[in-house]
Scaffold this active site. Structure first.
Site, short mmCIF file in Angstrom:
data_model
loop_
_atom_site.label_atom_id
_atom_site.label_comp_id
_atom_site.label_asym_id
_atom_site.label_seq_id
_atom_site.Cartn_x
_atom_site.Cartn_y
_atom_site.Cartn_z
N CYS A 175 0.85 -1.07 -0.23
CA CYS A 175 0.11 0.12 -0.08
C CYS A 175 0.82 0.97 0.03
CB CYS A 175 -0.98 0.01 1.19
SG CYS A 175 -1.67 -1.38 1.72
C1 UGA Z 1 -1.13 0.44 5.35
C2 UGA Z 1 -2.46 1.04 6.47
O1 UGA Z 1 -1.76 1.11 7.42
C3 UGA Z 1 -3.33 1.22 6.22
O2 UGA Z 1 -4.13 1.74 7.12
C4 UGA Z 1 -4.27 0.94 4.97
O3 UGA Z 1 -5.28 0.56 4.65
C5 UGA Z 1 -2.96 -0.32 4.40
O4 UGA Z 1 -1.81 0.12 3.87
C6 UGA Z 1 -3.42 -0.42 2.70
O5 UGA Z 1 -3.62 1.31 2.12
O6 UGA Z 1 -4.16 -0.91 2.48
P1 UGA Z 1 -0.36 -2.07 6.25
O7 UGA Z 1 0.19 -1.66 4.54
O8 UGA Z 1 -0.78 -2.65 6.06
O9 UGA Z 1 -1.53 -0.77 6.34
O10 UGA Z 1 0.74 -1.57 7.02
P2 UGA Z 1 1.00 -1.66 8.06
O11 UGA Z 1 1.16 -1.73 9.59
O12 UGA Z 1 0.98 0.33 7.84
O13 UGA Z 1 2.84 -0.69 7.93
C7 UGA Z 1 3.26 -0.15 6.51
C8 UGA Z 1 4.58 -0.76 6.73
O14 UGA Z 1 5.38 0.60 7.38
C9 UGA Z 1 5.24 -1.63 7.13
O15 UGA Z 1 6.44 -2.04 6.46
C10 UGA Z 1 5.94 -1.34 8.05
O16 UGA Z 1 6.84 -2.27 9.66
C11 UGA Z 1 6.19 -0.13 8.44
N1 UGA Z 1 5.89 0.83 9.97
C12 UGA Z 1 4.87 1.05 10.31
C13 UGA Z 1 7.45 1.60 10.14
O17 UGA Z 1 8.98 1.89 9.13
N2 UGA Z 1 7.27 2.65 11.79
C14 UGA Z 1 5.56 2.66 11.84
O18 UGA Z 1 5.52 3.12 12.86
C15 UGA Z 1 4.91 1.94 11.74
#
Ligand code: UGA
Length: 419
Positions: A262
């Site tokens: 995403c």
């Molecule tokens: C993300 C959004 O959080 C959702 O709200 C959205 O619906 C979704 O994309 C989408 O558009 O379908 P997702 O991709 O499943 O969800 O994963 P996240 O939990 O948001 O993490 C994304 C990335 O950011 C991961 O690689 C994670 O390791 C990284 N991350 C997350 C960080 O490096 N630091 C953080 O504080 C949070």
């Protein structure tokens, strides 16, 4: 009870469908993938998602799957949940959405049915691209003979079932009153704030949410890189900063950047749309640039301790783009392992769920147990799986991209990327 068709059984489609089944609706999943159809029809989740299997077993009888779009004729609401991948690393590829719209259009019946776009599409797409296809194929008028709405999803992979039942908000983009009242009824069991907008505002809310969250991560990483040079623990800094209610402590974990299906795709698509409009999205470009460089910080720190990686065995813990998923799309392990191999290292890796998917990208590296990975010359922590919190890091060289406290305490040589 509503009859709902869900087009596309990726994690958004399947979780939305099973979620609505649990709320008492009847669901039909339409997919082109025979394997997914068979799995759904035997109540097996087509993808790994926490809590999904139990819900499928419980609601068995309230849903089925098919590849036949004709079943749409007997539904009230049709959700488009197909993928919108990046085309050549930039704008989104709308082919799946267009194809689904054609087939939906051909099967719209005379009673008022609402087509709801849940796939992430650039603002304007629903009215300018999807609506004309539906009208042409059905011979009917949108907002009069059939409804059309945008209802973005905010589900996180791995937490999608939980997120479906506990949303922060529900955004409904509509133009006609009838679609509005059908969607309000469908979402009536939810008590969170519900925001009604026009179609393209709803589309923009989705992009802005993801762009903001991606920016928050790149910002955390930039500050984290400065902290690292200053000998400051950025986690303490963000704890202090996050206590300001205007900032909030969540989603503020510095590390090696964001991956997944995403954020990278959506930010790139927004950049590309902005440029098409003669806007230069400087901040968003920097967000992506930082995210591409951030994973390589791990290699930089590794080389501080092992300057020549040639012939050394480097162990990688974690291949999924984040914990609790088998998804490796845009995972940070990809550029890290690519660089290690280029530097002549021997790479051995472990992940609790993502090995099968990662093997398709890197068949040449060795996949093994966590214990074996710990015997390497140095260990890189790339994904913060829960089980990595219980490994024995005593005496090891650990370069940590995700902050595993036990490694920080036990390792002989320890480097955290932003701390
Ligand atoms: C993300 C959004 O959080 C959702 O709200 C959205 O619906 C979704 O994309 C989408 O558009 O379908 P997702 O991709 O499943 O969800 O994963 P996240 O939990 O948001 O993490 C994304 C990335 O950011 C991961 O690689 C994670 O390791 C990284 N991350 C997350 C960080 O490096 N630091 C953080 O504080 C949070």
């Amino acid at each position: 009870m509503m009859k709902i068709a869900i087009i596309g059984s990726g994690y958004v489609g399947i979780v939305t469908g099973i979620g609505f089944a649990e709320l008492g609706n009847h669901i039909v999943f339409i997919d082109i993938d025979k394997n997914k159809i068979d799995k759904i029809n035997s109540s097996q989740p087509p993808i790994f998602e926490d809590g999904l299997e139990g819900l499928m077993k419980k609601n068995n009888g309230n849903f089925y799957a098919t590849n036949d779009y004709e079943v749409i004729q007997d539904t009230n609401v049709v959700f488009i949940c197909v993928g919108t991948p990046s085309k050549n690393d930039g704008p989104i590829d709308l082919n799946f959405v267009k194809d689904a719209s054609k087939k939906i259009g051909r099967n719209l019946k005379n009673n008022f049915q609402v087509v709801v776009v849940k796939s992430t599409v650039i603002p304007g797409t629903t009215e300018e691209i999807i609506k004309p296809i539906l009208e042409k194929e059905s011979g009917k008028k949108a907002f009069k003979d059939f409804g059309l709405a945008v209802n973005p999803e905010f589900l996180r992979e791995g937490n999608a079932v939980h997120d479906f039942f506990n949303p922060d908000r529900i955004v409904i983009g509509v133009k006609d009153e009838e679609s509005k009242s059908i969607l309000e009824k469908l979402y009536s069991p939810f008590e969170c704030p519900k925001l009604t907008t026009d179609l393209k505002t709803a589309e923009m809310i989705k992009y802005t949410s993801n762009a903001f969250l991606a920016t928050k991560i790149s910002f955390a990483n930039e500050i984290g890189n400065i902290c690292k040079k200053l000998g400051i623990d950025s986690y303490k800094v963000f704890e202090g900063v996050g206590l300001d209610h205007r900032i909030n402590p969540e989603f503020f974990r510095a590390g090696i950047g964001f991956g997944g299906s995403c954020f990278p795709k959506d930010v790139r698509a927004l950049i590309s749309k902005a440029e098409e409009l003669n806007e230069n999205p400087k901040l968003l470009k920097a967000v992506m640039e930082l995210n591409e460089e951030q994973p390589l910080k791990l290699i930089e720190l590794l080389k501080k301790h092992i300057p020549d990686l040639g012939g050394k065995t480097i162990g990688v813990l974690g291949l999924a783009f984040k914990p609790n998923t088998d998804d490796v799309r845009e995972g940070r392990a990809v550029p890290i392992i690519r660089t290690l191999l280029k530097e002549g290292a021997k790479v051995i890796a472990y992940d609790p769920k993502a090995v099968k998917n990662f093997k398709k990208l890197f068949p040449e590296i060795e996949y093994t147990s966590a214990e074996k990975v710990l015997e390497s010359d140095a260990i890189l922590i790339v994904t913060e799986w829960e089980e990595f919190k219980n490994l024995d890091y005593n005496g090891k060289i650990v370069i940590d991209g995700r902050r595993i406290e036990k490694a920080k305490e036990e390792a002989r040589i320890y480097e955290g990327v932003c701390w």
